[in-house]
Scaffold this motif. Structure first.
Motif, mmCIF file in Angstrom:
data_model
loop_
_atom_site.group_PDB
_atom_site.id
_atom_site.type_symbol
_atom_site.label_atom_id
_atom_site.label_comp_id
_atom_site.label_asym_id
_atom_site.label_seq_id
_atom_site.Cartn_x
_atom_site.Cartn_y
_atom_site.Cartn_z
ATOM 1 N N ALA A 1 -12.076 3.803 1.628
ATOM 2 C CA ALA A 1 -11.028 4.629 1.030
ATOM 3 C C ALA A 1 -10.265 3.926 -0.085
ATOM 4 C CB ALA A 1 -10.040 5.071 2.116
ATOM 5 N N GLY A 2 -10.595 2.664 -0.362
ATOM 6 C CA GLY A 2 -9.808 1.899 -1.313
ATOM 7 C C GLY A 2 -8.697 1.175 -0.579
ATOM 8 N N TYR A 3 -7.881 0.455 -1.334
ATOM 9 C CA TYR A 3 -6.853 -0.378 -0.716
ATOM 10 C C TYR A 3 -5.462 0.196 -0.939
ATOM 11 C CZ TYR A 3 -10.544 -3.805 -0.133
ATOM 12 O OH TYR A 3 -11.702 -4.433 0.233
ATOM 13 N N LEU A 4 -4.707 0.304 0.134
ATOM 14 C CA LEU A 4 -3.354 0.849 0.066
ATOM 15 C C LEU A 4 -2.435 -0.006 -0.787
ATOM 16 C CD1 LEU A 4 -2.713 2.030 3.746
ATOM 17 C CD2 LEU A 4 -2.699 3.471 1.703
ATOM 18 N N HIS A 5 -2.619 -1.314 -0.709
ATOM 19 C CA HIS A 5 -1.711 -2.227 -1.405
ATOM 20 C C HIS A 5 -2.455 -3.126 -2.381
ATOM 21 C CE1 HIS A 5 1.304 -0.815 1.378
ATOM 22 N NE2 HIS A 5 0.562 -1.188 2.397
ATOM 23 N N GLY A 6 -3.476 -2.586 -3.004
ATOM 24 C CA GLY A 6 -4.204 -3.347 -4.003
ATOM 25 C C GLY A 6 -4.838 -4.594 -3.431
ATOM 26 N N PRO A 7 -4.895 -5.665 -4.219
ATOM 27 C CA PRO A 7 -5.562 -6.893 -3.782
ATOM 28 C C PRO A 7 -4.888 -7.566 -2.583
ATOM 29 C CG PRO A 7 -4.344 -7.268 -5.812
ATOM 30 C CD PRO A 7 -4.323 -5.794 -5.570
ATOM 31 N N PHE A 8 -3.682 -7.131 -2.258
ATOM 32 C CA PHE A 8 -2.961 -7.745 -1.132
ATOM 33 C C PHE A 8 -3.222 -7.016 0.191
ATOM 34 C CE2 PHE A 8 -0.446 -8.502 -5.000
ATOM 35 C CZ PHE A 8 -0.465 -9.881 -5.017
ATOM 36 N N SER A 9 -4.055 -6.000 0.149
ATOM 37 C CA SER A 9 -4.353 -5.237 1.357
ATOM 38 C C SER A 9 -5.251 -6.036 2.288
ATOM 39 C CB SER A 9 -5.039 -3.919 1.002
ATOM 40 O OG SER A 9 -4.191 -3.111 0.218
ATOM 41 N N SER A 10 -5.143 -5.731 3.557
ATOM 42 C CA SER A 10 -5.985 -6.362 4.567
ATOM 43 C C SER A 10 -6.706 -5.286 5.361
ATOM 44 C CB SER A 10 -5.141 -7.216 5.521
ATOM 45 O OG SER A 10 -5.897 -7.603 6.644
ATOM 46 N N GLU A 11 -8.003 -5.485 5.608
ATOM 47 C CA GLU A 11 -8.767 -4.535 6.410
ATOM 48 C C GLU A 11 -8.274 -4.507 7.861
ATOM 49 O OE1 GLU A 11 -10.646 -2.402 5.244
ATOM 50 O OE2 GLU A 11 -11.600 -3.127 3.428
ATOM 51 N N HIS A 12 -7.509 -5.507 8.265
ATOM 52 C CA HIS A 12 -6.991 -5.566 9.625
ATOM 53 C C HIS A 12 -5.728 -4.727 9.805
ATOM 54 C CE1 HIS A 12 -9.519 -9.142 9.298
ATOM 55 N NE2 HIS A 12 -9.587 -9.173 10.610
ATOM 56 N N ASN A 13 -5.103 -4.370 8.707
ATOM 57 C CA ASN A 13 -3.850 -3.621 8.768
ATOM 58 C C ASN A 13 -4.063 -2.241 9.376
ATOM 59 O OD1 ASN A 13 -1.889 -1.575 7.371
ATOM 60 N ND2 ASN A 13 -0.864 -3.571 7.249
ATOM 61 N N ARG A 14 -3.216 -1.868 10.331
ATOM 62 C CA ARG A 14 -3.375 -0.596 11.034
ATOM 63 C C ARG A 14 -3.291 0.592 10.083
ATOM 64 N NH1 ARG A 14 -6.214 1.344 14.571
ATOM 65 N NH2 ARG A 14 -5.888 -0.675 15.634
#
Length: 247
Positions: free
Chosen positions: A105-118
């Motif tokens: 889906a892409g990253y919620l917070h750009g390059p600072f996003s983590s796939e572990h984030n709920r």
């Protein structure tokens, strides 16, 4: 352009199947199938990107698109998997196989996003849920939806099998995915450094089918469209097994 006179196969896919590919990056997976079949008149390949964006994102995209078009594949751009069942060129078409490789889906917070984030996981789940709901409406009676997805944590937290069950699908089979089965396919990141590949690691192709409200008998399915780009095309599949039914 003539249809296939004899069947050609690659892994799960056949030249006798009407195939929809969604979320294509540089269209290399579609090209892989088309080369195996010899022609691609049985295929529709789509991407969320516009044609102009493809030229900027992927170095091989346009050459792949041109090869597919020359083989008879229908190419559609700016197709959203959350609304594709209502696309004017797809609304009257039913497919034997709908393929989505490595949805993201892409990253919620750009390059600072983590796939572990709920919240990031929920974001991905929303993508999958909307895709499955739309794809279910686009299947033939014996059609399947194939989603290739990483199986290790945190990707296992997407729980795509449970999402499928909630929209009236059931898991037919899960099979380990290997890039070696699809020569020429290059999986692309699609975000950030779009034209780079990523390690697939442990991943599977999940095959889903519609949970029917009545049992079906063994036999052959013959699907013929009467309008749109597939007018007059007949897809023959069978014999097929009895499927689970809902109560």
């Amino acid at each position: 352009m003539e249809l296939f006179s004899f069947e050609r196969k690659i892994k799960h896919y056949s030249s006798y199947q009407k195939i929809l590919l969604v979320g294509e990056g540089d269209f290399s997976f579609a090209v892989c199938l088309a080369r195996a079949f010899g022609l691609a008149v049985n295929m529709v390949a789509t991407s969320l990107d516009s044609r102009e964006s493809l030229m900027l994102k992927y170095s091989e995209a346009m050459s792949n698109v041109k090869e597919l078009e020359a083989k008879g594949c229908i190419i559609l751009h700016e197709v959203d998997v959350h609304s594709m069942s209502r696309h004017p060129l797809l609304i009257s078409v039913r497919f034997d196989r709908i393929i989505y490789n490595f949805p993201h889906a892409g990253y919620l917070h750009g390059p600072f996003s983590s796939e572990h984030n709920r919240f990031q996981i929920w974001f991905h789940q929303d993508l999958i849920r909307g895709f499955l709901q739309n794809a279910r409406e686009m299947l033939t009676a014996i059609g399947e939806i194939h989603v290739t997805h990483k199986t290790k944590f945190p990707f296992s937290e997407w729980k795509i099998v449970e999402l499928a069950q909630k929209v009236g699908l059931y898991l037919v089979h899960e099979e380990q995915f290997s890039l070696w089965d699809y020569p020429g396919y290059e999986n692309k990141t699609g975000a950030g450094t779009c034209d780079q590949t990523f390690p697939v690691g442990m991943c599977s192709t999940f095959k889903f089918a519609k949970l029917l409200c009545h049992s079906t008998t063994s036999g052959f399915h013959l699907g013929i469209t009467t309008s749109g780009p597939w007018s007059g095309y007949s897809g023959i599949n069978g014999p097929y097994k009895q499927r689970p039914f809902c109560i």
